[in-house]
Design a protein around this motif. Sequence first.
Motif, PDB file in Angstrom:
ATOM      1  N   ILE A 223       0.791  -1.089   0.074  1.00 25.87           N
ATOM      2  CA  ILE A 223      -0.007  -0.045   0.085  1.00 25.87           C
ATOM      3  C   ILE A 223       0.807   1.379  -0.049  1.00 25.87           C
ATOM      4  O   ILE A 223       0.485   2.329  -0.633  1.00 25.87           O
ATOM      5  CB  ILE A 223      -1.029  -0.153   1.244  1.00 25.87           C
ATOM      6  CG1 ILE A 223      -1.933   1.061   0.862  1.00 25.87           C
ATOM      7  CG2 ILE A 223      -0.246   0.218   2.492  1.00 25.87           C
ATOM      8  CD1 ILE A 223      -2.953   0.785   0.125  1.00 25.87           C
ATOM      9  N   ALA A 224       1.919   1.179   0.505  1.00 21.81           N
ATOM     10  CA  ALA A 224       2.853   2.542   0.585  1.00 21.81           C
ATOM     11  C   ALA A 224       3.316   2.763  -0.857  1.00 21.81           C
ATOM     12  O   ALA A 224       3.215   3.883  -0.989  1.00 21.81           O
ATOM     13  CB  ALA A 224       4.060   2.236   1.702  1.00 21.81           C
ATOM     14  N   LEU A 225       3.680   1.940  -1.273  1.00 16.10           N
ATOM     15  CA  LEU A 225       4.519   1.892  -2.871  1.00 16.10           C
ATOM     16  C   LEU A 225       3.189   2.355  -3.527  1.00 16.10           C
ATOM     17  O   LEU A 225       3.308   3.062  -4.760  1.00 16.10           O
ATOM     18  CB  LEU A 225       5.119   0.616  -3.254  1.00 16.10           C
ATOM     19  CG  LEU A 225       6.340   0.367  -2.556  1.00 16.10           C
ATOM     20  CD1 LEU A 225       6.909  -1.002  -2.747  1.00 16.10           C
ATOM     21  CD2 LEU A 225       7.318   1.322  -2.496  1.00 16.10           C
ATOM     22  N   HIS A 226       1.996   1.519  -3.713  1.00 10.44           N
ATOM     23  CA  HIS A 226       0.869   1.937  -4.465  1.00 10.44           C
ATOM     24  C   HIS A 226       0.303   3.378  -4.283  1.00 10.44           C
ATOM     25  O   HIS A 226       0.020   3.991  -5.106  1.00 10.44           O
ATOM     26  CB  HIS A 226      -0.279   0.804  -3.831  1.00 10.44           C
ATOM     27  CG  HIS A 226      -1.458   0.844  -5.002  1.00 10.44           C
ATOM     28  ND1 HIS A 226      -1.453   0.864  -6.428  1.00 10.44           N
ATOM     29  CD2 HIS A 226      -2.739   1.266  -4.481  1.00 10.44           C
ATOM     30  CE1 HIS A 226      -2.744   0.956  -6.443  1.00 10.44           C
ATOM     31  NE2 HIS A 226      -3.478   1.360  -5.517  1.00 10.44           N
ATOM     32  N   ALA A 227       0.422   3.904  -2.934  1.00 10.35           N
ATOM     33  CA  ALA A 227      -0.032   5.247  -2.684  1.00 10.35           C
ATOM     34  C   ALA A 227       0.812   5.962  -3.308  1.00 10.35           C
ATOM     35  O   ALA A 227       0.218   7.171  -3.785  1.00 10.35           O
ATOM     36  CB  ALA A 227      -0.407   5.428  -1.248  1.00 10.35           C
ATOM     37  N   GLN A 228       2.182   6.033  -3.123  1.00 12.60           N
ATOM     38  CA  GLN A 228       2.923   6.944  -3.865  1.00 12.60           C
ATOM     39  C   GLN A 228       2.618   7.089  -5.310  1.00 12.60           C
ATOM     40  O   GLN A 228       2.803   8.107  -5.851  1.00 12.60           O
ATOM     41  CB  GLN A 228       4.458   6.517  -3.635  1.00 12.60           C
ATOM     42  CG  GLN A 228       4.704   6.370  -2.314  1.00 12.60           C
ATOM     43  CD  GLN A 228       6.238   6.172  -1.822  1.00 12.60           C
ATOM     44  OE1 GLN A 228       7.230   6.551  -2.609  1.00 12.60           O
ATOM     45  NE2 GLN A 228       6.372   5.132  -0.941  1.00 12.60           N
ATOM     46  N   ALA A 236       6.540  10.036   2.594  1.00 13.09           N
ATOM     47  CA  ALA A 236       5.565  10.368   3.550  1.00 13.09           C
ATOM     48  C   ALA A 236       4.197   9.901   3.133  1.00 13.09           C
ATOM     49  O   ALA A 236       3.211   9.413   4.266  1.00 13.09           O
ATOM     50  CB  ALA A 236       5.734  11.880   3.796  1.00 13.09           C
ATOM     51  N   THR A 237       3.894  10.228   2.141  1.00 11.81           N
ATOM     52  CA  THR A 237       2.562   9.658   1.309  1.00 11.81           C
ATOM     53  C   THR A 237       2.115   8.282   1.775  1.00 11.81           C
ATOM     54  O   THR A 237       1.204   7.892   2.185  1.00 11.81           O
ATOM     55  CB  THR A 237       2.461   9.896   0.002  1.00 11.81           C
ATOM     56  OG1 THR A 237       2.516  11.573  -0.036  1.00 11.81           O
ATOM     57  CG2 THR A 237       0.802   9.706  -0.564  1.00 11.81           C
ATOM     58  N   GLY A 238       3.276   7.462   1.354  1.00  7.02           N
ATOM     59  CA  GLY A 238       2.914   6.003   1.466  1.00  7.02           C
ATOM     60  C   GLY A 238       2.943   5.616   2.858  1.00  7.02           C
ATOM     61  O   GLY A 238       2.132   4.822   3.479  1.00  7.02           O
ATOM     62  N   ALA A 239       3.707   6.254   3.771  1.00 12.66           N
ATOM     63  CA  ALA A 239       3.776   5.915   5.373  1.00 12.66           C
ATOM     64  C   ALA A 239       2.285   6.249   5.786  1.00 12.66           C
ATOM     65  O   ALA A 239       1.839   5.726   6.679  1.00 12.66           O
ATOM     66  CB  ALA A 239       4.683   6.682   6.039  1.00 12.66           C
ATOM     67  N   ALA A 240       1.640   7.479   5.452  1.00 13.29           N
ATOM     68  CA  ALA A 240       0.344   7.999   5.782  1.00 13.29           C
ATOM     69  C   ALA A 240      -0.708   6.787   5.464  1.00 13.29           C
ATOM     70  O   ALA A 240      -1.712   6.692   6.351  1.00 13.29           O
ATOM     71  CB  ALA A 240       0.017   9.158   5.062  1.00 13.29           C
ATOM     72  N   ALA A 241      -0.364   6.336   4.082  1.00 13.58           N
ATOM     73  CA  ALA A 241      -1.356   5.173   3.700  1.00 13.58           C
ATOM     74  C   ALA A 241      -1.339   4.041   4.667  1.00 13.58           C
ATOM     75  O   ALA A 241      -2.523   3.531   4.913  1.00 13.58           O
ATOM     76  CB  ALA A 241      -1.077   5.079   2.134  1.00 13.58           C
ATOM     77  N   LEU A 242      -0.271   3.430   4.931  1.00 14.99           N
ATOM     78  CA  LEU A 242       0.093   2.403   5.730  1.00 14.99           C
ATOM     79  C   LEU A 242      -0.564   2.764   7.198  1.00 14.99           C
ATOM     80  O   LEU A 242      -1.238   1.784   8.016  1.00 14.99           O
ATOM     81  CB  LEU A 242       1.468   2.011   5.782  1.00 14.99           C
ATOM     82  CG  LEU A 242       1.671   0.775   6.473  1.00 14.99           C
ATOM     83  CD1 LEU A 242       1.018  -0.523   5.701  1.00 14.99           C
ATOM     84  CD2 LEU A 242       3.238   0.613   6.466  1.00 14.99           C
ATOM     85  N   LEU A 243      -0.322   3.805   7.720  1.00 15.96           N
ATOM     86  CA  LEU A 243      -1.014   4.349   9.197  1.00 15.96           C
ATOM     87  C   LEU A 243      -2.357   4.190   9.056  1.00 15.96           C
ATOM     88  O   LEU A 243      -3.153   3.679   9.971  1.00 15.96           O
ATOM     89  CB  LEU A 243      -0.416   5.696   9.437  1.00 15.96           C
ATOM     90  CG  LEU A 243      -0.965   6.325  10.811  1.00 15.96           C
ATOM     91  CD1 LEU A 243      -0.719   5.221  11.910  1.00 15.96           C
ATOM     92  CD2 LEU A 243      -0.262   7.611  10.894  1.00 15.96           C
ATOM     93  N   LEU A 244      -3.054   4.799   7.912  1.00 15.43           N
ATOM     94  CA  LEU A 244      -4.422   4.817   7.957  1.00 15.43           C
ATOM     95  C   LEU A 244      -4.912   3.338   7.459  1.00 15.43           C
ATOM     96  O   LEU A 244      -6.130   2.919   8.394  1.00 15.43           O
ATOM     97  CB  LEU A 244      -4.954   5.420   6.646  1.00 15.43           C
ATOM     98  CG  LEU A 244      -4.690   6.901   6.547  1.00 15.43           C
ATOM     99  CD1 LEU A 244      -5.052   7.767   5.529  1.00 15.43           C
ATOM    100  CD2 LEU A 244      -5.634   7.741   7.921  1.00 15.43           C
ATOM    101  N   LEU A 245      -4.141   2.531   7.099  1.00 12.73           N
ATOM    102  CA  LEU A 245      -4.602   1.117   6.903  1.00 12.73           C
ATOM    103  C   LEU A 245      -4.776   0.452   8.312  1.00 12.73           C
ATOM    104  O   LEU A 245      -5.680  -0.308   8.638  1.00 12.73           O
ATOM    105  CB  LEU A 245      -3.623   0.361   5.997  1.00 12.73           C
ATOM    106  CG  LEU A 245      -4.099  -1.191   5.740  1.00 12.73           C
ATOM    107  CD1 LEU A 245      -5.189  -1.061   4.676  1.00 12.73           C
ATOM    108  CD2 LEU A 245      -2.921  -1.975   5.009  1.00 12.73           C
ATOM    109  N   LEU A 291      -7.807   7.951  -2.520  1.00 16.05           N
ATOM    110  CA  LEU A 291      -7.636   6.757  -2.500  1.00 16.05           C
ATOM    111  C   LEU A 291      -7.518   6.691  -0.894  1.00 16.05           C
ATOM    112  O   LEU A 291      -7.817   5.469  -0.404  1.00 16.05           O
ATOM    113  CB  LEU A 291      -6.096   6.577  -2.923  1.00 16.05           C
ATOM    114  CG  LEU A 291      -5.498   5.198  -2.683  1.00 16.05           C
ATOM    115  CD1 LEU A 291      -4.764   4.882  -3.904  1.00 16.05           C
ATOM    116  CD2 LEU A 291      -4.439   5.161  -1.469  1.00 16.05           C
ATOM    117  N   HIS A 292      -6.804   7.397   0.022  1.00 17.81           N
ATOM    118  CA  HIS A 292      -6.950   7.407   1.382  1.00 17.81           C
ATOM    119  C   HIS A 292      -8.191   7.035   2.046  1.00 17.81           C
ATOM    120  O   HIS A 292      -8.354   6.309   3.414  1.00 17.81           O
ATOM    121  CB  HIS A 292      -6.349   8.631   1.948  1.00 17.81           C
ATOM    122  CG  HIS A 292      -4.807   8.710   1.490  1.00 17.81           C
ATOM    123  ND1 HIS A 292      -4.415   9.325   0.434  1.00 17.81           N
ATOM    124  CD2 HIS A 292      -3.823   8.358   2.138  1.00 17.81           C
ATOM    125  CE1 HIS A 292      -3.144   9.404   0.267  1.00 17.81           C
ATOM    126  NE2 HIS A 292      -2.605   8.623   1.365  1.00 17.81           N
TER     127      HIS A 292
END
Length: 389
Positions: A223-228, A236-245, A291-292
């Motif tokens: 998800i981190a790579l996909h979100a980027q 930071a965007t990838g880390a945010a997506a993983l955190l939200l997951l 996406l988030h």
Amino acid sequence: MSRKKSIILLSVGHACVDVYQGSVAALVPFFVAERAYGYAAASGVVLAASLLSSVAQPLFGALTDRWAMPWLLPVSTVLGGLGVALSGVSGSYPLTLLFVAVSGLGVAAYHPEAARAARIAAGGSHTAMGWFSLGGNIGFAAAPVVVAAVVTAGGLRLSPLLILPALVGSVLCLPVLRALTGRARTGATTASPPGADDRASFGKLSLVVVFRSIAFTGLSTFIALHAQQRTGGGPATGAAALLLLYLGGAAGTVLGSRLADRWDRVTVVRWSYLAATGGVAGVVFVPGPALHLFVVLTSACLYLPFALQITLAQDYLPTRVGTASGVTLGLTVSVGGLASPLIGALADRTSLQAALAPLVVLPVLGWLAARTLPEPAAPVRSEPAGERS
């Protein structure tokens, strides 16, 4: 020790352990950036953590069905942290796989005994078991933050600092260990005789959890790579997506236990998977910041049934509570880790979005498998003894 205090300590300890399950996925972008791992190599790291755990958890569960092993709680917590802490020390890919496998072994040893202890402390309450499971979700949610705080500051060479949550968790386990050991010595408590095992329903439930596992682990790995890629953002965007997951999962766990008090567990499980289908589709196909929102929806829906599946498994196999917990939390959950390299290999040949697209079907399969599950009659439990033959 009171039931409430025991559940709180077990929940916090669960958080400390599951930091390490979440840390493996959180470390993937750093392995890619610092060591130039491809998608297949990165997913192999997740596989190494899952493979040993998938085999070991049911074995530990069978052992805890025969003997009370509360000492596993602090020992396995430290082992889980040690493996992740050492994973960034060496640039050797085989050593990295070995260290994350050691972490997986620690996690495998922890969960069956912790779930057995939580069942005792919960006294049959879905809400109490939900709070225990919430600890694990918080640990998952904290993993990207902890990993980013440590590794971003100085690279993978600072990974030994990641052992700190394990040290905290092992200390918090000690009061629960003393309480369970004291019950075993005094024999002061009793338990109602277990009912008959429903192995057919347990098998169906395990299939449901397998589908969930592949969907969630596939998303958490990439998800981190996909979100980027889908948002055009950076790490930071990838880390945010993983955190939200992971945060969505924490909210879903608590909500699921509450809904089960209003409706039955099986009904909540069925509708959760049906709703998750739309969430996964949004994660895969919706571009940009929206996406988030679908990440949160997907996580919440996949975690609504999480604690309920633990209690369902235990009630389907009341004479094998440790085995039920080990299979539900271990073998079936870890199947997702086994599938991750296939997703990574497909992504290397096509694109990451194309590789994640098949995950949309999995919640539908989970809903279909759950349609024939019966709602077991939860046994009335008194304060159970800490010893078993």
